[in-house]
Design an enzyme around this catalytic site. Sequence first.
Site, PDB file in Angstrom:
ATOM      1  N   LYS A 175       0.922  -1.006   0.162  1.00 52.24           N
ATOM      2  CA  LYS A 175      -0.112  -0.018   0.060  1.00 52.24           C
ATOM      3  C   LYS A 175       0.920   1.211   0.097  1.00 52.24           C
ATOM      4  CE  LYS A 175      -1.452   3.163   2.470  1.00 52.24           C
ATOM      5  NZ  LYS A 175      -1.802   4.390   1.572  1.00 52.24           N
ATOM      6  N   GLU A 250       9.805   2.395  10.761  1.00 51.81           N
ATOM      7  CA  GLU A 250      10.826   3.605  10.481  1.00 51.81           C
ATOM      8  C   GLU A 250      10.106   4.878  10.498  1.00 51.81           C
ATOM      9  OE1 GLU A 250      13.947   2.888  10.330  1.00 51.81           O
ATOM     10  OE2 GLU A 250      13.959   0.783  10.103  1.00 51.81           O
ATOM     11  N   CYS A 284      13.155  12.027   6.155  1.00 56.09           N
ATOM     12  CA  CYS A 284      13.284  11.896   7.646  1.00 56.09           C
ATOM     13  C   CYS A 284      14.529  11.996   8.347  1.00 56.09           C
ATOM     14  CB  CYS A 284      13.048  10.239   7.688  1.00 56.09           C
ATOM     15  SG  CYS A 284      13.907   9.430   6.608  1.00 56.09           S
ATOM     16  N   GLU A 386       9.183  17.363  14.561  1.00 62.15           N
ATOM     17  CA  GLU A 386       9.425  17.408  13.171  1.00 62.15           C
ATOM     18  C   GLU A 386       8.318  18.247  12.248  1.00 62.15           C
ATOM     19  OE1 GLU A 386       8.202  13.523  10.893  1.00 62.15           O
ATOM     20  OE2 GLU A 386      10.450  13.439  10.401  1.00 62.15           O
TER      21      GLU A 386
END
Length: 496
Positions: A175, A250, A284, A386
């Site tokens: 997906k 992750e 990231c 973040e």
Amino acid sequence: MAEKFQNFINGEWCDASNGATFENRNPANWSDLIGTFPKSTVEDVDRAITAAQNAFNSWRLMPAPARGEILRRVGEIMVQKKEFLAREMTREMGKVLKETRGDVQEGIDTAFYAAGETRRLFGHNTPSELPNKYNLSMRQPLGVCGIITPWNFPMAIPTWKIFPALACGNTVVFKPASDTPRTATELVKILQEAGIPKGVVNLVHGGGSVVGNAMVDDPRVAAISFTGSSLVGKTINERAAKYLKRVSLELGGKNALIVMNDADLDLALEAVIWGAFGTTGQRCTATSRVILQSGIHDKFLKMLVDAANSLKLGNGLDESVDVGPCVSEAQRNSVHEYTLIGLNEDKAKLECGGEPAKGGELDLGWFYKPTIFSGVKPGMRIEQEEIFGPVLSVIQAETLEEAIHILNDTVYGLSSSIFTKDVNSAMVAIRDIQAGIVYINSATIGAEAHMPFGGVKETGNGHREGGWTVYDFFSEWKTIYIDFSGQLQKAQIDNY
Ligand code: NAD
């Protein structure tokens, strides 16, 4: 008429069971409709899992090097299609061509590495404590693996997961992020062209809460490999725990780069600009904090602001452009909210940027000016959370120890870097930084396919992508004892 794309289930391209679709548009030019994609249902996921389950037995029994042959062909087709894939990816998610070429190259490297690993799926052969007995261990595949991926590396990240999963003998339900369904479709077409048997790889487009959850909630899916935000990663982990399902996460990062007084400042500048504003800060591993030792603080800050102001924004298909758009309007709004937090709540000093970039072709998409805050203190929200956009926080530190303490003081721990010419400082940083990746005199971004990739703390749950380590995630150990003594030898009872 927009091109209509489909799911790939049991070797067939098909629409969602209810016929629903969603649009995919170019973030550099929102009027450019790339196509429509199936907005899949729980029934579509169910069919895909059934197909993957049915295909598992013959795929696991195919000799691993024969599976590797298919992966090698995948790599070769990717080499031929590299420029096409890079251009489609830039159109789909905005990052500049040299970066999308790099994204495809990572996929190519991963394919060839995985092909090689199919001849090296080593187990152990170790002495037994008993005579006339052999002890072995070998890797076994897990079964059906659910692969859920983000939009910022739409080729590299799916290949990091799908290729080792297949090499180990697993089948896959994939997906992709709904912002990058086109690149995912091209990847699956390449797998099909390379000869992947029907049902071994299945592609189901759609939203995370429907398609993703249905994969996590199905007990026939043995493992979930997820890359995305820490928020979603935690919910997946909770849901999967009910089935004791193997999960690789992750997740987010708040990466920092330290510049010491003795650093090569020109080199450090190049690294910070590349790390902070490459992929529009949507990595990231992006450098979202730079920690400057006091002796070079003022000089380096000026260098940084001048360099950020000279970056050219625009459509990533133009080779002269440095920075593309944010991936969506929502992402740009979220970035701007952080600018407002930096100004109003944190009371940091805005050095440049801080607003959407407008004028000419920039009005067509979701561009945001490269933004730098100085005077940022540890603990401020823009220093801790973040942002996932082109926003850099500059923090001052007196000593190496203070700089490492600031670097470590977040919930994340993905990538990090230090610029110094002092080998002792570099060695202390390697030892004391809490992160999965430490660079010495290089940017926080960039990964090599054959090295472990991942982070500590809330960046993940201890697994690694890339390199030999990901093969541990996608395989299960089986221990074998072969007794050729002709007697019933009892380990742990009559051995000593
Ligand atoms: P996201 O978490 O919003 O989405 C990631 C994927 O999860 C998408 O496919 C999405 O549709 C799906 N999803 C969303 N909700 C779900 C749910 N409830 N159940 C199952 N699946 C669901 O992340 P994003 O915006 O696509 O990507 C940005 C994030 O990814 C950032 O936090 C970034 O740091 C992280 N990221 C991490 C790495 C890494 O290797 N550590 C690499 C790239 C991106």
